[in-house]
Scaffold this active site. Structure first.
Site, PDB file in Angstrom:
ATOM      1  N   HIS A  11       0.818  -1.227   0.000  1.00 33.13           N
ATOM      2  CA  HIS A  11       0.000   0.000   0.000  1.00 33.13           C
ATOM      3  C   HIS A  11       0.850   1.274   0.000  1.00 33.13           C
ATOM      4  O   HIS A  11       2.032   1.243   0.372  1.00 33.13           O
ATOM      5  CB  HIS A  11      -0.896  -0.003   1.244  1.00 33.13           C
ATOM      6  CG  HIS A  11      -0.080  -0.069   2.514  1.00 33.13           C
ATOM      7  ND1 HIS A  11       0.508   1.039   3.057  1.00 33.13           N
ATOM      8  CD2 HIS A  11       0.289  -1.113   3.275  1.00 33.13           C
ATOM      9  CE1 HIS A  11       1.193   0.693   4.123  1.00 33.13           C
ATOM     10  NE2 HIS A  11       1.092  -0.620   4.281  1.00 33.13           N
ATOM     11  N   ARG A  62      -5.610   0.650   4.793  1.00 30.99           N
ATOM     12  CA  ARG A  62      -4.565   1.207   3.912  1.00 30.99           C
ATOM     13  C   ARG A  62      -4.382   0.389   2.633  1.00 30.99           C
ATOM     14  O   ARG A  62      -4.055   0.940   1.589  1.00 30.99           O
ATOM     15  CB  ARG A  62      -3.243   1.404   4.673  1.00 30.99           C
ATOM     16  CG  ARG A  62      -2.671   0.176   5.366  1.00 30.99           C
ATOM     17  CD  ARG A  62      -1.589   0.615   6.363  1.00 30.99           C
ATOM     18  NE  ARG A  62      -0.831  -0.472   6.968  1.00 30.99           N
ATOM     19  CZ  ARG A  62      -1.190  -1.137   8.054  1.00 30.99           C
ATOM     20  NH1 ARG A  62      -2.328  -0.867   8.666  1.00 30.99           N
ATOM     21  NH2 ARG A  62      -0.407  -2.083   8.567  1.00 30.99           N
ATOM     22  N   GLU A  89      -1.266  -7.402   7.214  1.00 36.43           N
ATOM     23  CA  GLU A  89       0.149  -7.283   7.548  1.00 36.43           C
ATOM     24  C   GLU A  89       0.480  -8.279   8.649  1.00 36.43           C
ATOM     25  O   GLU A  89      -0.401  -8.740   9.383  1.00 36.43           O
ATOM     26  CB  GLU A  89       0.459  -5.834   7.986  1.00 36.43           C
ATOM     27  CG  GLU A  89       1.914  -5.549   8.343  1.00 36.43           C
ATOM     28  CD  GLU A  89       2.910  -6.001   7.285  1.00 36.43           C
ATOM     29  OE1 GLU A  89       2.849  -7.178   6.852  1.00 36.43           O
ATOM     30  OE2 GLU A  89       3.772  -5.197   6.896  1.00 36.43           O
ATOM     31  N   HIS A 188       0.651  -5.688   2.021  1.00 37.96           N
ATOM     32  CA  HIS A 188       1.548  -5.032   2.976  1.00 37.96           C
ATOM     33  C   HIS A 188       2.993  -5.489   2.765  1.00 37.96           C
ATOM     34  O   HIS A 188       3.237  -6.516   2.124  1.00 37.96           O
ATOM     35  CB  HIS A 188       1.105  -5.370   4.393  1.00 37.96           C
ATOM     36  CG  HIS A 188      -0.297  -4.967   4.650  1.00 37.96           C
ATOM     37  ND1 HIS A 188      -0.649  -3.764   5.207  1.00 37.96           N
ATOM     38  CD2 HIS A 188      -1.467  -5.598   4.351  1.00 37.96           C
ATOM     39  CE1 HIS A 188      -1.970  -3.669   5.265  1.00 37.96           C
ATOM     40  NE2 HIS A 188      -2.496  -4.773   4.749  1.00 37.96           N
TER      41      HIS A 188
HETATM   42  O1  LIG Z   1       3.503  -3.016  10.123  1.00 41.25           O
HETATM   43  C1  LIG Z   1       4.185  -2.080   9.677  1.00 41.25           C
HETATM   44  O2  LIG Z   1       4.451  -1.077  10.335  1.00 41.25           O
HETATM   45  C2  LIG Z   1       4.707  -2.162   8.243  1.00 41.25           C
HETATM   46  C3  LIG Z   1       5.908  -3.021   8.095  1.00 41.25           C
HETATM   47  O3  LIG Z   1       6.888  -2.707   8.967  1.00 41.25           O
HETATM   48  P1  LIG Z   1       8.363  -3.245   8.775  1.00 41.25           P
HETATM   49  O4  LIG Z   1       8.317  -4.741   8.673  1.00 41.25           O
HETATM   50  O5  LIG Z   1       8.967  -2.598   7.556  1.00 41.25           O
HETATM   51  O6  LIG Z   1       9.085  -2.808  10.052  1.00 41.25           O
HETATM   52  O7  LIG Z   1       3.734  -2.755   7.445  1.00 41.25           O
HETATM   53  P2  LIG Z   1       2.925  -2.055   6.263  1.00 41.25           P
HETATM   54  O8  LIG Z   1       3.261  -0.589   6.307  1.00 41.25           O
HETATM   55  O9  LIG Z   1       3.401  -2.667   4.970  1.00 41.25           O
HETATM   56  O10 LIG Z   1       1.492  -2.375   6.521  1.00 41.25           O
END
Ligand SMILES: O=C(O)[C@@H](COP(=O)(O)O)OP(=O)(O)O
Length: 259
Positions: A11, A62, A89, A188
Site C-alpha cells: 500500500h 490502507r 500485515e 503489505h
Molecule cells: O507493520 C508495519 O508497520 C509495516 C511493516 O513494517 P516493517 O516490517 O517494515 O518494520 O507494514 P505495512 O506498512 O506494509 O502495513
C-alpha cells in the site's frame, strides 16, 4: 516459460509509516503522500497498458484505499475488490505502536533487524494490557474472519504469515490466475514478502534482505506451476525505488533525538 503475470503492491505510505511506528494490525489510513503514491501507481500501470480483472486486499484500510485509488486512476472502478484477513500485515505483537528508531536505541539495531526481517522469529505477543489490544480485537471486521477472534494471531513471524496466507493463496487467488484473470494483490510489506518468498523460492536467510517500498508495483512472471520464472520487476524510476527501499531499511536505525 512465463505463463501468467501477477502484480503485488505494498500500500501507499500510511500515517504510521511516516511516524516510523510498527503499524501492523492497527487500522491506519494513507497519509497525503500515500494517496499520491497510490494514484501514481495506478497512472503508471495504465500508461504501461496493464489491466486488472480482480484485486485482492487485506481487511486493513490502507491496502483497500490503495486498491481503490489504483483502480480509479486506471478507470477500472468496476473491478471486484476481494478482502481477506489472511492478506493482513504481519502481526507485530507487543511491538505494535512502538517507534522503530527508539526500539533500536533501546535494544540495538541488530535486535530490531531480527524482529523485522528474520524468517522465523516471532516478536513478543500482544496481551490485554497493550494500548492497542482492545482496538484491534473489538473491531467488528475480525468477526468476519474464517477463524474465531480468539484464534487470530497475537504475534507472528514471517513464517507464520506465510502459513496463514498460503491456504488463501491456493484456494482463492490461484484459481483466478489459472483462469487467466489479471490479478493485483494490494497488501503489505510483510504479507507481500511472505508471498514473494514462496513464489520465488527465496531461502530463509535471503528473505531478510528483501524490502519493499510503499506504492511501487511489483511484477512477477509465473510458470505453469505458479513459480516465478524471471527476476521480479519493481516498476517506476529505479533510482527513486532504490532510495525508497533504503529509507524503509533505515527505519530500523537508532537515531538520537535532537535536544
Ligand atoms: O507493520 C508495519 O508497520 C509495516 C511493516 O513494517 P516493517 O516490517 O517494515 O518494520 O507494514 P505495512 O506498512 O506494509 O502495513
Amino acid at each position: 516459460m512465463s505463463k501468467y503475470k501477477l502484480f503485488l503492491l505494498r500500500h501507499g505510505e500510511g500515517a504510521w509509516n511516516k511516524e516510523n511506528r510498527f503499524c501492523s494490525w492497527v487500522d491506519q489510513k494513507l497519509s497525503e503522500n500515500g494517496v499520491t503514491e497510490a494514484q501514481d501507481c495506478g497512472k503508471l500501470l495504465k500508461e504501461q497498458g496493464y489491466k486488472f480483472d480482480i484485486v485482492f486486499t487485506s481487511i486493513l484500510s490502507r491496502s483497500i484505499q490503495t486498491a481503490w485509488l489504483v483502480l480509479e486512476a486506471m478507470g477500472l472502478e468496476w473491478v471486484p475488490v476481494v478482502k481477506a484477513w489472511r492478506l493482513n500485515e504481519r502481526h507485530y505483537g507487543s511491538l505494535i505502536g512502538l517507534n522503530r528508531a527508539e526500539m533500536a536505541l533501546l535494544h540495538g539495531e541488530e535486535k530490531v533487524k531480527l524482529w523485522r526481517r528474520s524468517y522465523d522469529i516471532t516478536p513478543p505477543v500482544i496481551d490485554e494490557s497493550h494500548p492497542y489490544y482492545h482496538e484491534i480485537y473489538n473491531d467488528r471486521r475480525y468477526t468476519t474472519c474464517d477463524v474465531p477472534i480468539e484464534k487470530l494471531p497475537r504475534a507472528e513471524s514471517l513464517k507464520e504469515v506465510l502459513d496463514r496466507l498460503l491456504p488463501y493463496w491456493d484456494s482463492t487467488i490461484v484459481p483466478e490466475i489459472r483462469k487467466e484473470r489479471n490479478v493485483l494483490i494490494s497488501a503489505h510489506g510483510n504479507s507481500c514478502r511472505a508471498l514473494l518468498k514462496h513464489l520465488e523460492g527465496i531461502s530463509d536467510e535471503d528473505i531478510a534482505s528483501v524490502t519493499l517500498p510503499t506504492g511501487i508495483p511489483v511484477l512477477l512472471e509465473l510458470d505453469e506451476n505458479l513459480r516465478s520464472v524471471k527476476p521480479r520487476q519493481l516498476l517506476g524510476d529505479q533510482a527513486k525505488i532504490q532510495a525508497a527501499i533504503k529509507k524503509v531499511e533505515d527505519q530500523g536505525k537508532a537515531k538520537v533525538k535532537k535536544m
